[in-house]
Structures are given as C-alpha cells and as structure tokens.
Design a protein around this motif. Structure first.
Motif, PDB file in Angstrom:
ATOM      1  N   UNK A 136       0.824  -1.210   0.000  1.00  7.16           N
ATOM      2  CA  UNK A 136       0.000   0.000   0.000  1.00  7.16           C
ATOM      3  C   UNK A 136       0.858   1.260   0.000  1.00  7.16           C
ATOM      4  N   UNK A 137       2.197   1.081   0.019  1.00  4.78           N
ATOM      5  CA  UNK A 137       3.116   2.205  -0.033  1.00  4.78           C
ATOM      6  C   UNK A 137       3.689   2.615   1.308  1.00  4.78           C
ATOM      7  N   UNK A 138       3.197   2.041   2.398  1.00  9.89           N
ATOM      8  CA  UNK A 138       3.737   2.389   3.710  1.00  9.89           C
ATOM      9  C   UNK A 138       5.024   1.599   3.977  1.00  9.89           C
ATOM     10  N   UNK A 139       5.912   2.212   4.768  1.00  8.38           N
ATOM     11  CA  UNK A 139       7.208   1.595   5.051  1.00  8.38           C
ATOM     12  C   UNK A 139       7.521   1.726   6.539  1.00  8.38           C
ATOM     13  N   UNK A 140       7.971   0.634   7.134  1.00  5.89           N
ATOM     14  CA  UNK A 140       8.490   0.634   8.505  1.00  5.89           C
ATOM     15  C   UNK A 140       9.993   0.470   8.400  1.00  5.89           C
ATOM     16  N   UNK A 141      10.730   1.301   9.117  1.00  4.41           N
ATOM     17  CA  UNK A 141      12.198   1.264   9.079  1.00  4.41           C
ATOM     18  C   UNK A 141      12.694   1.022  10.497  1.00  4.41           C
ATOM     19  N   UNK A 142      13.578   0.064  10.655  1.00  3.61           N
ATOM     20  CA  UNK A 142      14.169  -0.227  11.958  1.00  3.61           C
ATOM     21  C   UNK A 142      15.681  -0.104  11.829  1.00  3.61           C
ATOM     22  N   UNK A 143      16.301   0.665  12.726  1.00  2.56           N
ATOM     23  CA  UNK A 143      17.753   0.870  12.712  1.00  2.56           C
ATOM     24  C   UNK A 143      18.332   0.456  14.067  1.00  2.56           C
ATOM     25  N   UNK A 144      19.335  -0.426  14.027  1.00  2.00           N
ATOM     26  CA  UNK A 144      19.990  -0.901  15.245  1.00  2.00           C
ATOM     27  C   UNK A 144      21.503  -0.850  15.080  1.00  2.00           C
ATOM     28  N   UNK A 145      22.188  -0.530  16.160  1.00  2.65           N
ATOM     29  CA  UNK A 145      23.648  -0.614  16.170  1.00  2.65           C
ATOM     30  C   UNK A 145      24.091  -0.982  17.582  1.00  2.65           C
ATOM     31  N   UNK A 146      25.376  -1.255  17.730  1.00  5.71           N
ATOM     32  CA  UNK A 146      25.879  -1.737  19.013  1.00  5.71           C
ATOM     33  C   UNK A 146      25.989  -0.637  20.068  1.00  5.71           C
ATOM     34  N   UNK A 147      26.208   0.608  19.662  1.00  7.15           N
ATOM     35  CA  UNK A 147      26.494   1.640  20.662  1.00  7.15           C
ATOM     36  C   UNK A 147      25.402   2.688  20.861  1.00  7.15           C
ATOM     37  N   UNK A 148      24.210   2.447  20.313  1.00  9.28           N
ATOM     38  CA  UNK A 148      23.077   3.347  20.540  1.00  9.28           C
ATOM     39  C   UNK A 148      21.799   2.516  20.678  1.00  9.28           C
ATOM     40  N   UNK A 149      20.796   3.123  21.290  1.00  6.77           N
ATOM     41  CA  UNK A 149      19.493   2.458  21.371  1.00  6.77           C
ATOM     42  C   UNK A 149      18.893   2.352  19.977  1.00  6.77           C
ATOM     43  N   UNK A 150      18.119   1.313  19.766  1.00  4.19           N
ATOM     44  CA  UNK A 150      17.444   1.134  18.473  1.00  4.19           C
ATOM     45  C   UNK A 150      16.403   2.233  18.280  1.00  4.19           C
ATOM     46  N   UNK A 151      16.075   2.500  17.033  1.00  6.93           N
ATOM     47  CA  UNK A 151      15.029   3.462  16.707  1.00  6.93           C
ATOM     48  C   UNK A 151      14.301   2.973  15.460  1.00  6.93           C
ATOM     49  N   UNK A 152      13.013   3.276  15.416  1.00  7.09           N
ATOM     50  CA  UNK A 152      12.203   2.908  14.248  1.00  7.09           C
ATOM     51  C   UNK A 152      11.586   4.159  13.654  1.00  7.09           C
ATOM     52  N   UNK A 153      11.245   4.042  12.379  1.00  8.32           N
ATOM     53  CA  UNK A 153      10.623   5.151  11.662  1.00  8.32           C
ATOM     54  C   UNK A 153       9.473   4.596  10.829  1.00  8.32           C
ATOM     55  N   UNK A 154       8.603   5.491  10.437  1.00  8.14           N
ATOM     56  CA  UNK A 154       7.521   5.126   9.544  1.00  8.14           C
ATOM     57  C   UNK A 154       7.476   6.168   8.430  1.00  8.14           C
ATOM     58  N   UNK A 155       7.182   5.690   7.212  1.00 10.27           N
ATOM     59  CA  UNK A 155       7.115   6.601   6.088  1.00 10.27           C
ATOM     60  C   UNK A 155       6.336   5.992   4.939  1.00 10.27           C
TER      61      UNK A 155
END
Length: 160
Positions: A136-155
C-alpha cells in the motif's frame, strides 16, 4: 498513468480511500520499485525506544538501492558509549553509504509485505537496517547498532 496515480495517492496519503483499481496500481508500482531495488522513502514519524513518537515536520528522505543508501535521519535515543562530541554525528547519516548483506525477503508478498535488510555505515557506526515495505506504499524502518538504542521510523514510498 500508473506512475501518476501512484504519486498522487501515496503522496496525499489517500490509500484508504483509493478504489480497488487504484490500490492495485499502487501495489504494482511498489512491487516494481522493491524488485528493482530502487526505493525512495519519505520518512514521517520516528519511534525512539521507550519514548513517545515524534512527528517529523522537516522532510527526511531515505533512498535505498541494492548497493547504496543515502539519507539523513534524526536520532532520538541513548548512546551506550562516550558522549558524541560532534553535534553533526547525532543523527543517522547515510551519505551514499555502501550497503552490505542486502537481502530482499519476499516470503510475505501474499500478505502484501516485502522485507529488506542490509548493513551500512553512518560515519564509523555500523547500522543494521530493516525495511518493511507494504504494497500500500507504507514503510516501517528499523535501525539498530551496538552503541546506541534502536530506533524505528515510519514513512511512505515516494514515486517522484
């Protein structure tokens, strides 16, 4: 015609009110962009871990191909290492960064979703990125790394 309809409906956020034919056209356009590995995503909302969601008033765009990722995302969260001395390093900056281990998982395409995962560097920080792209065109983005808390985005996928 397909491109024009998809641009108008996705950019206006009118997918819920779209006719069945328009929804099918959008689905085909999203599938083509995913299969071609050429996505441009307008990021609209951030979801920091343990914090309230943040609506992003400033336009943020993430462009993903099979070999590169480009875009700047705001970061709201904790660092698990020494303080970041340079304010320019607070966000997640993929400046035409090379992608590693790019994988397209289309096992859920019957459910209308594609999953893409890859690794890329923002400065010296290696990020594991996962995209959940819905037809439907929606996107969920998840970003993780070892030295920061994870964060998610929507677009949403941008067809322009």
């Amino acid at each position: 015609m397909l491109f024009t309809v998809a641009c108008v409906l996705v950019s206006c956020g009118m997918l819920a009110g779209a006719s069945k034919e328009e929804q099918e056209q959008i689905s085909k356009a999203v599938t083509a962009a995913v299969k071609k590995a050429d996505l441009s995503i307008d990021v609209q909302t951030a979801f920091p871990v343990g914090e309230p969601m943040v609506s992003l008033d400033t336009p943020y765009t993430l462009t993903v191909t099979k070999s590169r990722v480009n875009g700047r995302l705001p970061y709201f969260g904790e660092s698990h290492t020494a303080l970041i001395a340079n304010v320019d390093e607070i966000g997640i900056f993929f400046d035409n960064a090379e992608t590693e281990n790019y994988v397209l998982d289309d096992s859920k395409k019957k459910e209308g979703k594609y999953n893409i995962s890859f690794r890329a560097y923002s400065g010296t920080t290696k990020w594991d990125v996962e995209l959940g792209v819905s037809t439907d065109g929606s996107v969920e983005i998840s970003c993780r790394c070892a030295n920061r808390s994870a964060i998610s985005y929507q677009g949403i996928v941008n067809f322009e």
